[in-house]
Design a protein around this motif. Structure first.
Motif, PDB file in Angstrom:
ATOM      1  N   UNK A 114       3.291  90.543  88.185  1.00  0.00           N
ATOM      2  CA  UNK A 114       3.341  89.980  86.838  1.00  0.00           C
ATOM      3  C   UNK A 114       2.200  88.972  86.678  1.00  0.00           C
ATOM      4  N   UNK A 115       1.503  89.067  85.558  1.00  0.00           N
ATOM      5  CA  UNK A 115       0.322  88.230  85.377  1.00  0.00           C
ATOM      6  C   UNK A 115       0.219  87.748  83.932  1.00  0.00           C
ATOM      7  N   UNK A 116       1.335  87.312  83.390  1.00  0.00           N
ATOM      8  CA  UNK A 116       1.335  86.806  82.018  1.00  0.00           C
ATOM      9  C   UNK A 116       0.483  85.548  81.934  1.00  0.00           C
ATOM     10  N   UNK A 117      -0.341  85.463  80.926  1.00  0.00           N
ATOM     11  CA  UNK A 117      -1.227  84.312  80.786  1.00  0.00           C
ATOM     12  C   UNK A 117      -0.550  83.077  80.236  1.00  0.00           C
ATOM     13  N   UNK A 118       0.655  83.241  79.682  1.00  0.00           N
ATOM     14  CA  UNK A 118       1.417  82.100  79.168  1.00  0.00           C
ATOM     15  C   UNK A 118       2.530  81.797  80.148  1.00  0.00           C
ATOM     16  N   UNK A 119       2.453  80.651  80.798  1.00  0.00           N
ATOM     17  CA  UNK A 119       3.388  80.345  81.882  1.00  0.00           C
ATOM     18  C   UNK A 119       3.876  78.907  81.728  1.00  0.00           C
ATOM     19  N   UNK A 120       5.171  78.729  81.441  1.00  0.00           N
ATOM     20  CA  UNK A 120       5.745  77.387  81.386  1.00  0.00           C
ATOM     21  C   UNK A 120       7.206  77.436  81.811  1.00  0.00           C
ATOM     22  N   UNK A 121       7.724  76.300  82.239  1.00  0.00           N
ATOM     23  CA  UNK A 121       9.067  76.232  82.806  1.00  0.00           C
ATOM     24  C   UNK A 121      10.134  76.595  81.777  1.00  0.00           C
ATOM     25  N   UNK A 122       9.994  76.106  80.553  1.00  0.00           N
ATOM     26  CA  UNK A 122      11.016  76.330  79.530  1.00  0.00           C
ATOM     27  C   UNK A 122      11.201  77.812  79.227  1.00  0.00           C
ATOM     28  N   UNK A 123      10.100  78.524  79.005  1.00  0.00           N
ATOM     29  CA  UNK A 123      10.217  79.949  78.677  1.00  0.00           C
ATOM     30  C   UNK A 123      10.724  80.751  79.865  1.00  0.00           C
ATOM     31  N   UNK A 124      10.328  80.368  81.080  1.00  0.00           N
ATOM     32  CA  UNK A 124      10.799  81.103  82.244  1.00  0.00           C
ATOM     33  C   UNK A 124      12.287  80.871  82.480  1.00  0.00           C
ATOM     34  N   UNK A 125      12.754  79.645  82.286  1.00  0.00           N
ATOM     35  CA  UNK A 125      14.181  79.385  82.440  1.00  0.00           C
ATOM     36  C   UNK A 125      14.984  80.108  81.361  1.00  0.00           C
ATOM     37  N   UNK A 126      14.428  80.222  80.169  1.00  0.00           N
ATOM     38  CA  UNK A 126      15.096  81.001  79.124  1.00  0.00           C
ATOM     39  C   UNK A 126      15.198  82.464  79.531  1.00  0.00           C
ATOM     40  N   UNK A 127      14.179  82.966  80.188  1.00  0.00           N
ATOM     41  CA  UNK A 127      14.192  84.337  80.690  1.00  0.00           C
ATOM     42  C   UNK A 127      15.266  84.508  81.767  1.00  0.00           C
TER      43      UNK A 127
END
Length: 397
Positions: free
Chosen positions: A259-272
Motif C-alpha cells: 500500500x502506497x497511499x500518498x495521504x497518510x495520517x493517524x485520524x483517517x487510518x484509525x477510522x479505517x
C-alpha cells in the motif's frame, strides 16, 4: 472448596490456556512468514503459456502517489494482461492521470470505464461492474488504487494459482514512507495484521482482504458475477467464502500487497481500522469476545491473574515479561514481513508499538458502541451476517 473457588480456578485455567494458544499463534506466524513470504519467482519456459489476466482498478479521487502507483501496472513483467480502470464520477481528476498513462504506454492494453453501474449498495462493486463485464481474460484481478506493484508481482500471484486454488490474495503491508503515521501503519500491518493473516492462511481460514486479489473468472461467472456481492460492504470476505463454498482453496502469494497511499495520517487510518472492526463484528459475531481478548495488554492482564491463582507467581513480574516478549516477537515478525531493514529506528518502533497496543482495544470498543459505517460520503448500517443498507444519502460537495 466452595463452588465460587472452583469457578475462579476454571476461569484461571481458561485464560492461561488461551494465553498459551496466543503464543502458539505468534510462533506459527513467524515460522510460516519465513517460509511463505518473499520467495523468488522467475519466468521460466513452460509447457503451457501463462494465463492472461484482466486487472480491475477501481479509482476515486487523487492522492500524491496515485500516478506512480498506477504506472507500476503499466510496466509489469507479464506476457498478456489488460488494465481496466473504473471511475464512477465523470468529473473525477483521476481520469486525467489514467489518460496520460495510457498515452505514455500505448502498447499496454488499457481501457477506461466511466459512470459505474448500480447493482447494490457497495460503491466499489458498482464502480467495477462495467470493467468486469468487459473483462476478456480467464483470470480477474482486483487491485485498489493505493497498491504499488513490483514488476514480478503479478507473476508471483499467478504462480500461486495451482490446480485446486481459485483465489490468490496478497497480505496487506505498506511501502516505506516518512512520518509517524506511516510508521504506525507499517507496525500495524506488519505485526497484529500479519500475525492474523499468516496463521489464518496456514489454517485455511478466510481472512481475505480484497485490496489485491486474483480470481478464476469462470468460477465468478458460475456464482453470478461480482454483482451478487453488491449487497455487502465487505465484498472481499464473501467472495472468499463463496470460493471455498464452491470447493476451491485460497492462498496468499509470497509478496505482500504494498500500500502506497500518498495521504497518510493517524485520524483517517484509525477510522479505517474502526470500519474494519465494525465489519468483523457484523460478519463474525464471535469476534466480539475473541478479538479484544487477543490484545497484548488485555490477555496479559488476564493471564497474570491466572498464573497467580494457579501457580502463585508474581502477577506484576509476569505481566511485564509478557509485554517484553510480545514486543520482541512483534519486532521479529515485522522484520520477516519487511524482508530487509526497517525504515525507522527502535525508538520509533517502541512509540508506534505502544500507541498501537493501547489504542487497539479502544478502537474496537468504539466500533462496538457505534456500528454505523461511514465510507467516504456515505453512511451504512450492517445487519447480522454482513448485508448492508445505506442510511444516509450521498453528501454532495
Amino acid at each position: 472448596m466452595s463452588p465460587m473457588i472452583y469457578t475462579l480456578y476454571g476461569f484461571a485455567i481458561f485464560f492461561f490456556v488461551f494465553w498459551c494458544g496466543i503464543w502458539f499463534l505468534h510462533i506459527l506466524a513467524i515460522s510460516y512468514g519465513k517460509i511463505k513470504l518473499h520467495r523468488k519467482v522467475s519466468l521460466l519456459p513452460r509447457e503451457t503459456p501463462l494465463p492472461s489476466v484482466s486487472i480491475l482498478k477501481p479509482l476515486m479521487g487523487v492522492d500524491p502517489n496515485l500516478a506512480q502507483n498506477l504506472e507500476t501496472f503499466f510496466t509489469l513483467n507479464y506476457p498478456v494482461y489488460e488494465l481496466l480502470f473504473c471511475i464512477e464520477d465523470k468529473n473525477d481528476p483521476a481520469i486525467a492521470i489514467v489518460n496520460s498513462l495510457m498515452e505514455k504506454y500505448p502498447l499496454v492494453d488499457a481501457h477506461l470505464f466511466l459512470g459505474g453501474s448500480v447493482v447494490g449498495v457497495n460503491p466499489k462493486i458498482n464502480n467495477m461492474q462495467p470493467g468486469y463485464e468487459a473483462a476478456k481474460y480467464e483470470y480477474i484481478m482486483i487491485s485498489d488504487s493505493g497498491i504499488r506493484m513490483k514488476d514480478d508481482t503479478l507473476l508471483d500471484m499467478v504462480q500461486h494459482m495451482t490446480e485446486k486454488v481459485g483465489l490468490v490474495h496478497q497480505m496487506p503491508f505498506t511501502c516505506d514512507r516518512d512520518g509517524f503515521a506511516a510508521t504506525f501503519e507499517k507496525i500495524f500491518f506488519g505485526t497484529v495484521q500479519s500475525r492474523i493473516y499468516l496463521t489464518a492462511d496456514l489454517a485455511g481460514i478466510n481472512c481475505h482482504t480484497g485490496m489485491s486479489c486474483l480470481m478464476r473468472k469462470n468460477v465468478l461467472i458460475e456464482m453470478g458475477g461480482i454483482q451478487i456481492f453488491g449487497c455487502y460492504l465487505a465484498e472481499d470476505f464473501f467472495m472468499a467464502k463463496a470460493f471455498t463454498d464452491y470447493g476451491w482453496k485460497m492462498t496468499i502469494s509470497s509478496q505482500p500487497a504494498m500500500q502506497n497511499c500518498g495521504t497518510c495520517n493517524i485520524t483517517s487510518f484509525q477510522a479505517r481500522l474502526t470500519r474494519w472492526a465494525k465489519l468483523r463484528q457484523a460478519m463474525v459475531p464471535s469476534m466480539i469476545l475473541l478479538e479484544p481478548l487477543s490484545e497484548c495488554m488485555v490477555v496479559g492482564g488476564f493471564a497474570s491473574w491466572a498464573v497467580n491463582m494457579l501457580f502463585h507467581w508474581d502477577s506484576l513480574v509476569f505481566y511485564l515479561v509478557h509485554i517484553l516478549l510480545w514486543f520482541l516477537s512483534d519486532w521479529i515478525l515485522l522484520s520477516v514481513v519487511q524482508n530487509g531493514s526497517l525504515p525507522f529506528n527502535k525508538f520509533d518502533f517502541v512509540v508506534g508499538w505502544v500507541f498501537r497496543e493501547f489504542s487497539g482495544p479502544y478502537l474496537f470498543l468504539h466500533a462496538l458502541w457505534n456500528p454505523a459505517i461511514r465510507w467516504r460520503a456515505r453512511v451504512y448500517k450492517l445487519a447480522w451476517g454482513g448485508v448492508a443498507y445505506e442510511i444516509a444519502p450521498k453528501i454532495k460537495s
